[in-house]
Design an enzyme around this catalytic site. Structure first.
Site, PDB file in Angstrom:
ATOM      1  CE  LYS A 257      -3.310   2.597   2.937  1.00  0.00           C
ATOM      2  NZ  LYS A 257      -4.186   2.575   4.124  1.00  0.00           N
ATOM      3  CG  ASP A 262      -5.548   7.834   4.773  1.00  0.00           C
ATOM      4  OD1 ASP A 262      -6.474   8.480   4.237  1.00  0.00           O
ATOM      5  OD2 ASP A 262      -5.724   6.768   5.415  1.00  0.00           O
ATOM      6  CE  LYS A 269      -6.585   8.509   8.188  1.00  0.00           C
ATOM      7  NZ  LYS A 269      -7.253   7.438   8.964  1.00  0.00           N
ATOM      8  CG  ASP A 280      -1.964   5.116   4.903  1.00  0.00           C
ATOM      9  OD1 ASP A 280      -1.822   4.048   5.526  1.00  0.00           O
ATOM     10  OD2 ASP A 280      -3.049   5.502   4.423  1.00  0.00           O
ATOM     11  CG  ASP A 339      -9.918   7.397   6.762  1.00  0.00           C
ATOM     12  OD1 ASP A 339      -8.842   7.368   6.129  1.00  0.00           O
ATOM     13  OD2 ASP A 339      -9.992   7.547   7.993  1.00  0.00           O
ATOM     14  CD  GLU A 341      -6.697   5.265   2.499  1.00  0.00           C
ATOM     15  OE1 GLU A 341      -7.681   5.354   3.259  1.00  0.00           O
ATOM     16  OE2 GLU A 341      -5.539   5.020   2.902  1.00  0.00           O
ATOM     17  NE  ARG A 343     -10.894  -1.134   3.710  1.00  0.00           N
ATOM     18  CZ  ARG A 343     -11.478  -1.298   4.890  1.00  0.00           C
ATOM     19  NH1 ARG A 343     -12.647  -1.919   4.970  1.00  0.00           N
ATOM     20  NH2 ARG A 343     -10.907  -0.848   5.985  1.00  0.00           N
TER      21      ARG A 343
HETATM   22  N1  BES Z   1      -4.307   4.402   6.937  1.00  0.00           N
HETATM   23  C1  BES Z   1      -5.448   4.115   7.703  1.00  0.00           C
HETATM   24  C2  BES Z   1      -5.166   3.080   8.777  1.00  0.00           C
HETATM   25  C3  BES Z   1      -4.706   3.610  10.102  1.00  0.00           C
HETATM   26  C4  BES Z   1      -5.587   4.336  10.908  1.00  0.00           C
HETATM   27  C5  BES Z   1      -3.463   3.354  10.569  1.00  0.00           C
HETATM   28  C6  BES Z   1      -5.184   4.780  12.129  1.00  0.00           C
HETATM   29  C7  BES Z   1      -3.054   3.805  11.798  1.00  0.00           C
HETATM   30  C8  BES Z   1      -3.916   4.520  12.600  1.00  0.00           C
HETATM   31  C9  BES Z   1      -6.567   3.562   6.836  1.00  0.00           C
HETATM   32  O1  BES Z   1      -6.607   4.053   5.540  1.00  0.00           O
HETATM   33  C10 BES Z   1      -7.852   3.972   7.493  1.00  0.00           C
HETATM   34  O2  BES Z   1      -8.088   5.134   7.601  1.00  0.00           O
HETATM   35  N2  BES Z   1      -8.641   2.986   7.935  1.00  0.00           N
HETATM   36  C11 BES Z   1      -9.846   3.257   8.615  1.00  0.00           C
HETATM   37  C12 BES Z   1     -10.896   2.292   8.113  1.00  0.00           C
HETATM   38  C13 BES Z   1     -12.283   2.627   8.578  1.00  0.00           C
HETATM   39  C14 BES Z   1     -12.767   3.881   7.886  1.00  0.00           C
HETATM   40  C15 BES Z   1     -13.195   1.476   8.253  1.00  0.00           C
HETATM   41  C16 BES Z   1      -9.608   3.063  10.121  1.00  0.00           C
HETATM   42  O3  BES Z   1      -8.920   2.111  10.485  1.00  0.00           O
HETATM   43  O4  BES Z   1     -10.057   3.869  10.879  1.00  0.00           O
HETATM   44 ZN    ZN Z   2      -4.778   4.684   4.763  1.00  0.00          ZN
HETATM   45 ZN    ZN Z   3      -7.699   5.887   5.398  1.00  0.00          ZN
END
Ligand code: BES
Ligand code: ZN
Ligand code: ZN
Length: 488
Positions: A257, A262, A269, A280, A339, A341, A343
């Site tokens: 990825k 992000d 966020k 990210d 968010d 994104e 996947r």
């Molecule tokens: N890059 C983030 C994952 C992440 C979040 C890593 C917080 C470290 C700390 C990913 O793209 C993301 O934002 N995932 C969301 C998914 C949710 C919207 C279903 C998450 O984990 O909050």
């Molecule tokens: Zn992300």
């Molecule tokens: Zn994200």
């Protein structure tokens, strides 16, 4: 830092400091016994893991300092412990006037020992100073492994350790750069430079090409940013005539990825800690680092590294919650949360890997906050559709001292990604978020053996550890290289 192997007795070693490992309960290097007995009887040193005591101007030694390092319990001492304690010593002494460090090897001096020691040193010596001219960090100039007698295994181990640790630091460099200095375009340039340096084939797909191919899922994420997206494909091919035993048709894909920033997109966020989201792209960095190592280690299996890279931003052109996109696989996706994104870009990369003929897939991604809730910062979460494939990845990780833990992926979780309007939704309900994210990817891997590594908790250190600087860890580089090396 220069790394070398020298064959000398302790009293002959010339260095600013020479380190010897001593275990809890007495055992250690016999040559160092005189000095050590003193340290032990004074109560200053017990041999606990990573404990350090320093003797200055030790009589009879050419080295200026003798450093006693605790190895912990002898029966628990292994390559992973050694890697860690070497890193700890390097970080402790480099700020205290030591430029040339020597490390006495003792006991079972095999390849793994030399490899782990030199990795520990190179990783521990690393500091993210590239954008800080005022930094006062003083790295070691040289690290010498000292062995009593010549052993070919040690030479091999040293060489391998240098390749792996430098590749891991390369990944850490990529991860440390902020998003303005590490855009998808710059990642592609870095990959191109690396491919030139290490003689890998490379292809970079641009937005137009991805549009023609039908990568609507990735492009939906990219459309909110002024930074153009890329899909990087790096190819390693074993030399002609060399074939993987029996399974000559195996072809490994490493997918990472590469979201260079992000923001969350329209599902934005919170401001708190948002700066961390430059990390990210650490899955991408891991894949690029692994390909760098693989190009030098020359394993007996074809390996293709695939890095989908985009910036996830907010703008008048950004994708909206509720939008429906069509992926390269043909499956349609309802984007309930912009968010989620990672996947959305990875699924197109997975489909593309299969189209390139890859038979086994591994991906690394800072995919979910939920995996951090589940496993903290200790273990990477490992998901699979194929237990045999998972066993291979876990074995490689164990050999390289990277912690990974198998996570469930039962059919019951698949239900949670149902969408009324598209083939699947990009998020499930609140709980089990790391698992629904993995299931989303599995939908695209289908029957191709696949392992997904969620490195959201292990890709980044919020605070420096005794053996490692804070920031990106370069996790997965060593595991991936080992996986390829042990494939045949
Ligand atoms: N890059 C983030 C994952 C992440 C979040 C890593 C917080 C470290 C700390 C990913 O793209 C993301 O934002 N995932 C969301 C998914 C949710 C919207 C279903 C998450 O984990 O909050
Ligand atoms: Zn992300
Ligand atoms: Zn994200």
């Amino acid at each position: 830092m220069e790394t070398k192997l020298i064959y000398q007795a302790l009293n002959e070693v010339e260095a600013d400091a020479v380190a010897v490992v001593l275990f809890e309960g007495g055992e250690g290097l016999p040559q160092a016994q005189t000095w050590i007995d003193e340290l032990r009887s004074s109560g200053e040193f017990t041999g606990k893991s990573a404990e350090i005591a320093t003797l200055h101007q030790p009589q009879g030694l050419k080295a200026k300092r003798l450093i006693a390092v605790g190895g912990g319990k002898k029966d628990k001492f292994d390559a992973a412990v050694l890697r860690k304690i070497v890193g700890t010593v390097v970080r402790a002494v480099k700020q205290k006037g030591v430029r040339k460090l020597a490390w006495m090897l003792s006991g079972d001096n095999d390849t793994v020992t030399a490899e782990a020691a030199v990795e520990g040193a190179i990783l521990g010596n690393y500091e993210p100073t590239m954008n800080k001219p005022s930094s006062e960090a003083k790295p070691l100039e040289s690290f010498a492994l000292v062995a009593p007698t010549h052993l070919a295994e040690l030479e091999a181990g040293l060489k391998r350790g240098v390749i792996l640790a430098e590749a891991q630091n390369f990944a850490r460099d990529l991860g440390n750069q902020p998003a303005n200095l590490m855009t998808p375009t710059i990642i592609a340039q870095q990959a191109q430079q690396m491919a030139r340096d290490f003689k890998l084939d490379i292809e970079v797909l641009d937005r137009e090409r991805m549009k023609q191919l039908g990568m609507g899922s990735l492009l939906g994420v990219a459309q909110g940013s002024d930074e153009p997206p890329v899909m990087i494909i790096l190819k390693y091919q074993p030399e002609a005539g060399v074939k993987a035993d029996g399974k000559a048709s195996d072809h490994l894909a490493l997918i990472g990825k590469g979201v260079t920033f992000d923001s969350g997109g329209i599902s934005i966020k919170p401001a708190q800690d948002m700066e961390k989201m430059k990390y990210d792209m650490c899955g991408a960095a891991g894949v690029l680092g692994a390909m760098r190592a693989i190009a030098q280690l020359k394993p007996n299996v074809p390996v293709t590294g695939i890095v989908p890279s985009v910036e996830n931003m907010v703008s008048g052109r950004a994708q909206r919650p509720g939008d429906i996109v069509k992926s390269l696989s043909g499956k349609t996706i309802e984007v309930l949360n912009t968010d989620a994104e990672g996947r959305l870009i990875l699924n197109d990369a997975i489909t593309y890997a299969k189209r390139l003929g890859c038979t086994h897939l591994v991906d690394a991604a800072t995919l979910t906050g939920a995996i951090v809730v589940a496993l903290g910062h200790v273990h990477t979460g490992a998901f699979t559709n194929n237990q045999e494939m998972l066993a291979r990845v876990l074995a490689a990780a164990k050999e390289e001292g990277e912690n990974m833990w198998p996570m469930p992926l039962d059919d019951d979780y698949r239900e949670l990604l149902k969408s009324a309007y598209a083939d699947l939704a990009n998020i499930g309900p609140r709980w089990g978020g790391a698992i629904t994210a993995a299931w989303f990817l599995r939908e695209f891997a289908e029957d191709t053996p696949w392992v997904h590594l969620d490195i959201a908790g292990t890709g980044w250190l919020d605070e420096s550890a005794p053996n490692l600087a804070k920031g990106p860890t370069g996790v997965c580089v060593r595991t991936f290289a080992q996986l390829a090396a042990r494939w045949a």
